[in-house]
Design an enzyme around this catalytic site. Structure first.
Site, PDB file in Angstrom:
ATOM      1  N   ILE A  96       0.884  -1.181   0.000  1.00  0.00           N
ATOM      2  CA  ILE A  96       0.000   0.000   0.000  1.00  0.00           C
ATOM      3  C   ILE A  96       0.914   1.221   0.000  1.00  0.00           C
ATOM      4  O   ILE A  96       1.927   1.251   0.719  1.00  0.00           O
ATOM      5  CB  ILE A  96      -0.971   0.017   1.199  1.00  0.00           C
ATOM      6  CG1 ILE A  96      -1.909   1.242   1.119  1.00  0.00           C
ATOM      7  CG2 ILE A  96      -0.247  -0.024   2.521  1.00  0.00           C
ATOM      8  CD1 ILE A  96      -3.108   1.155   2.071  1.00  0.00           C
ATOM      9  N   GLY A 106      -5.407  11.407   4.504  1.00  0.00           N
ATOM     10  CA  GLY A 106      -6.522  10.467   4.551  1.00  0.00           C
ATOM     11  C   GLY A 106      -6.661   9.550   3.346  1.00  0.00           C
ATOM     12  O   GLY A 106      -7.582   8.736   3.312  1.00  0.00           O
ATOM     13  N   GLY A 108      -4.558   7.102   2.292  1.00  0.00           N
ATOM     14  CA  GLY A 108      -4.258   5.724   2.687  1.00  0.00           C
ATOM     15  C   GLY A 108      -5.419   5.096   3.449  1.00  0.00           C
ATOM     16  O   GLY A 108      -5.787   3.942   3.214  1.00  0.00           O
ATOM     17  N   ARG A 109      -6.016   5.882   4.341  1.00  0.00           N
ATOM     18  CA  ARG A 109      -7.162   5.384   5.131  1.00  0.00           C
ATOM     19  C   ARG A 109      -8.315   5.001   4.209  1.00  0.00           C
ATOM     20  O   ARG A 109      -8.955   3.973   4.387  1.00  0.00           O
ATOM     21  CB  ARG A 109      -7.587   6.455   6.130  1.00  0.00           C
ATOM     22  CG  ARG A 109      -8.708   6.048   7.047  1.00  0.00           C
ATOM     23  CD  ARG A 109      -8.898   7.019   8.201  1.00  0.00           C
ATOM     24  NE  ARG A 109      -8.605   8.385   7.846  1.00  0.00           N
ATOM     25  CZ  ARG A 109      -8.010   9.262   8.663  1.00  0.00           C
ATOM     26  NH1 ARG A 109      -7.655   8.920   9.866  1.00  0.00           N
ATOM     27  NH2 ARG A 109      -7.782  10.502   8.279  1.00  0.00           N
ATOM     28  N   GLU A 130       3.300  -7.762   6.561  1.00  0.00           N
ATOM     29  CA  GLU A 130       4.662  -7.647   7.089  1.00  0.00           C
ATOM     30  C   GLU A 130       5.148  -6.241   6.774  1.00  0.00           C
ATOM     31  O   GLU A 130       4.830  -5.707   5.708  1.00  0.00           O
ATOM     32  CB  GLU A 130       5.604  -8.634   6.385  1.00  0.00           C
ATOM     33  CG  GLU A 130       5.357 -10.074   6.723  1.00  0.00           C
ATOM     34  CD  GLU A 130       5.465 -10.966   5.497  1.00  0.00           C
ATOM     35  OE1 GLU A 130       5.892 -10.479   4.431  1.00  0.00           O
ATOM     36  OE2 GLU A 130       5.102 -12.141   5.600  1.00  0.00           O
ATOM     37  N   ASN A 135       9.990   1.133   9.625  1.00  0.00           N
ATOM     38  CA  ASN A 135       9.041   1.946   8.846  1.00  0.00           C
ATOM     39  C   ASN A 135       7.959   2.519   9.759  1.00  0.00           C
ATOM     40  O   ASN A 135       6.801   2.085   9.759  1.00  0.00           O
ATOM     41  CB  ASN A 135       8.430   1.103   7.720  1.00  0.00           C
ATOM     42  CG  ASN A 135       7.650   1.945   6.715  1.00  0.00           C
ATOM     43  OD1 ASN A 135       7.388   3.132   6.956  1.00  0.00           O
ATOM     44  ND2 ASN A 135       7.279   1.342   5.597  1.00  0.00           N
ATOM     45  N   TYR A 142      -0.783   1.543  10.298  1.00  0.00           N
ATOM     46  CA  TYR A 142      -1.441   0.254  10.550  1.00  0.00           C
ATOM     47  C   TYR A 142      -2.044   0.195  11.958  1.00  0.00           C
ATOM     48  O   TYR A 142      -3.149  -0.316  12.149  1.00  0.00           O
ATOM     49  CB  TYR A 142      -0.446  -0.898  10.353  1.00  0.00           C
ATOM     50  CG  TYR A 142       0.056  -1.045   8.934  1.00  0.00           C
ATOM     51  CD1 TYR A 142      -0.819  -0.944   7.849  1.00  0.00           C
ATOM     52  CD2 TYR A 142       1.393  -1.285   8.662  1.00  0.00           C
ATOM     53  CE1 TYR A 142      -0.365  -1.084   6.542  1.00  0.00           C
ATOM     54  CE2 TYR A 142       1.858  -1.426   7.355  1.00  0.00           C
ATOM     55  CZ  TYR A 142       0.972  -1.318   6.306  1.00  0.00           C
ATOM     56  OH  TYR A 142       1.416  -1.453   5.016  1.00  0.00           O
TER      57      TYR A 142
HETATM   58  C1  LIG Z   1       1.688   4.210   4.998  1.00  0.00           C
HETATM   59  C2  LIG Z   1       0.985   5.169   4.023  1.00  0.00           C
HETATM   60  C3  LIG Z   1       0.354   4.358   2.887  1.00  0.00           C
HETATM   61  C4  LIG Z   1      -0.114   5.965   4.788  1.00  0.00           C
HETATM   62  O1  LIG Z   1      -0.866   6.709   3.839  1.00  0.00           O
HETATM   63  P1  LIG Z   1      -1.424   8.172   4.180  1.00  0.00           P
HETATM   64  O2  LIG Z   1      -2.376   8.559   3.116  1.00  0.00           O
HETATM   65  O3  LIG Z   1      -0.280   9.098   4.421  1.00  0.00           O
HETATM   66  O4  LIG Z   1      -2.166   7.922   5.577  1.00  0.00           O
HETATM   67  P2  LIG Z   1      -3.487   8.665   6.126  1.00  0.00           P
HETATM   68  O5  LIG Z   1      -3.372  10.126   5.877  1.00  0.00           O
HETATM   69  O6  LIG Z   1      -4.693   7.988   5.592  1.00  0.00           O
HETATM   70  O7  LIG Z   1      -3.340   8.395   7.693  1.00  0.00           O
HETATM   71  C5  LIG Z   1      -4.362   7.757   8.466  1.00  0.00           C
HETATM   72  C6  LIG Z   1      -3.862   7.662   9.895  1.00  0.00           C
HETATM   73  O8  LIG Z   1      -2.715   6.789   9.968  1.00  0.00           O
HETATM   74  C7  LIG Z   1      -1.771   7.311  10.924  1.00  0.00           C
HETATM   75  N1  LIG Z   1      -0.562   7.746  10.249  1.00  0.00           N
HETATM   76  C8  LIG Z   1      -0.403   8.009   8.929  1.00  0.00           C
HETATM   77  N2  LIG Z   1       0.870   8.396   8.680  1.00  0.00           N
HETATM   78  C9  LIG Z   1       1.510   8.387   9.852  1.00  0.00           C
HETATM   79  C10 LIG Z   1       2.842   8.710  10.246  1.00  0.00           C
HETATM   80  N3  LIG Z   1       3.752   9.153   9.359  1.00  0.00           N
HETATM   81  N4  LIG Z   1       3.185   8.576  11.552  1.00  0.00           N
HETATM   82  C11 LIG Z   1       2.268   8.144  12.458  1.00  0.00           C
HETATM   83  N5  LIG Z   1       0.981   7.842  12.150  1.00  0.00           N
HETATM   84  C12 LIG Z   1       0.611   7.957  10.860  1.00  0.00           C
HETATM   85  C13 LIG Z   1      -2.447   8.507  11.587  1.00  0.00           C
HETATM   86  O9  LIG Z   1      -3.206   8.057  12.697  1.00  0.00           O
HETATM   87  C14 LIG Z   1      -3.374   8.984  10.464  1.00  0.00           C
HETATM   88  O10 LIG Z   1      -4.506   9.739  10.919  1.00  0.00           O
HETATM   89  P3  LIG Z   1      -4.332  11.323  11.221  1.00  0.00           P
HETATM   90  O11 LIG Z   1      -3.564  11.922  10.073  1.00  0.00           O
HETATM   91  O12 LIG Z   1      -5.758  11.810  11.303  1.00  0.00           O
HETATM   92  O13 LIG Z   1      -3.560  11.430  12.514  1.00  0.00           O
HETATM   93  C15 LIG Z   1       2.013   6.225   3.475  1.00  0.00           C
HETATM   94  O14 LIG Z   1       2.744   6.768   4.547  1.00  0.00           O
HETATM   95  C16 LIG Z   1       2.996   5.665   2.461  1.00  0.00           C
HETATM   96  O15 LIG Z   1       2.700   5.580   1.263  1.00  0.00           O
HETATM   97  N6  LIG Z   1       4.199   5.281   2.917  1.00  0.00           N
HETATM   98  C17 LIG Z   1       5.241   4.795   1.987  1.00  0.00           C
HETATM   99  C18 LIG Z   1       4.935   3.398   1.490  1.00  0.00           C
HETATM  100  C19 LIG Z   1       4.978   2.380   2.616  1.00  0.00           C
HETATM  101  O16 LIG Z   1       5.849   2.406   3.471  1.00  0.00           O
HETATM  102  N7  LIG Z   1       3.974   1.480   2.599  1.00  0.00           N
HETATM  103  C20 LIG Z   1       3.873   0.433   3.601  1.00  0.00           C
HETATM  104  C21 LIG Z   1       4.779  -0.713   3.340  1.00  0.00           C
HETATM  105  S1  LIG Z   1       4.317  -1.607   1.884  1.00  0.00           S
END
Ligand SMILES: CC(C)(COP(=O)(O)OP(=O)(O)OC[C@H]1O[C@@H](n2cnc3c(N)ncnc32)[C@H](O)[C@@H]1OP(=O)(O)O)[C@@H](O)C(=O)NCCC(=O)NCCS
Length: 172
Positions: A96, A106, A108-109, A130, A135, A142
């Site tokens: 993801i 939001g 990713g959510r 995993e 990370n 998660y």
């Molecule tokens: C992990 C990932 C997909 C999250 O996507 P995102 O769109 O940024 O996440 P969201 O905005 O939907 O976050 C939802 C909630 O998750 C948590 N969250 C998201 N990013 C966070 C961070 N950097 N640190 C702590 N909590 C986090 C928070 O609770 C957040 O809610 P809030 O913003 O209201 O506090 C994104 O960081 C990403 O693409 N990372 C790189 C790829 C990766 O590592 N993927 C996973 C391994 S395959």
């Protein structure tokens, strides 16, 4: 108010999305980078391991408003994706990712919620994954989504070598 979330649409990934999906994947240091054929194979409903692949389509930049009365809308492009295996009653979230400029808005959510809804509809009751132990953004994401850590696999990842955290969520 979150400026991106209301403009996001989640839909099934198609072969036409593969180049953009690979572009996002190539920009990540902590997530797996699959070859193009792996994304295209994920769309094959007859594959030995069936998969569910979704994309988030959103404006290329946050539309924060404008002083002009009728600002042109930002073009919508693929800004995130999620792929899971589909082996009811379990599934594995294989990847993801959200494009860096619109993280923490939001997207990713929304992707995960749409994935979970589709998985539940096919009888999946537990979603596994995993993640690299370092990370922290993904682990925070998660945990916020209701996953719990169920184990740790020493030295699971290479380049650089690192432990994997095993996580799981029960899909109500
Ligand atoms: C992990 C990932 C997909 C999250 O996507 P995102 O769109 O940024 O996440 P969201 O905005 O939907 O976050 C939802 C909630 O998750 C948590 N969250 C998201 N990013 C966070 C961070 N950097 N640190 C702590 N909590 C986090 C928070 O609770 C957040 O809610 P809030 O913003 O209201 O506090 C994104 O960081 C990403 O693409 N990372 C790189 C790829 C990766 O590592 N993927 C996973 C391994 S395959």
């Amino acid at each position: 108010m979150n400026p991106v979330e209301p403009q996001v649409q989640i839909r099934r990934m198609t072969a036409a999305d593969a180049d953009r999906v690979m572009e996002i994947a190539a920009s990540l240091s902590a997530a797996p980078v699959w070859p193009r054929y792996a994304y295209v194979d994920a769309l094959d409903s007859a594959a030995a391991v069936p998969r569910l692949a979704l994309v988030a389509v959103a404006p290329s930049a946050p539309n924060q408003g404008s002083s002009r009365p009728n600002p042109a809308p930002s073009p919508a492009i693929v800004q995130g994706f999620a792929v899971s295996s589909l082996l009811p009653p379990r599934a594995e979230l294989e990847t993801i990712a959200v494009a860096a400029p619109i993280r923490r808005r939001g997207v990713g959510r929304l992707l995960l919620a749409a994935l979970v809804a589709e998985l539940k509809a096919t009888g999946v009751r537990e979603l596994l994954l995993e993640v690299r132990a370092s990370n922290q953004p993904a682990i925070g994401f998660y945990l916020a989504a209701g996953f719990v850590q169920t184990g740790r696999r020493a030295g699971y990842y290479a380049h650089p070598e690192e432990d994997a955290l095993l996580m799981s969520a029960r899909l109500g």
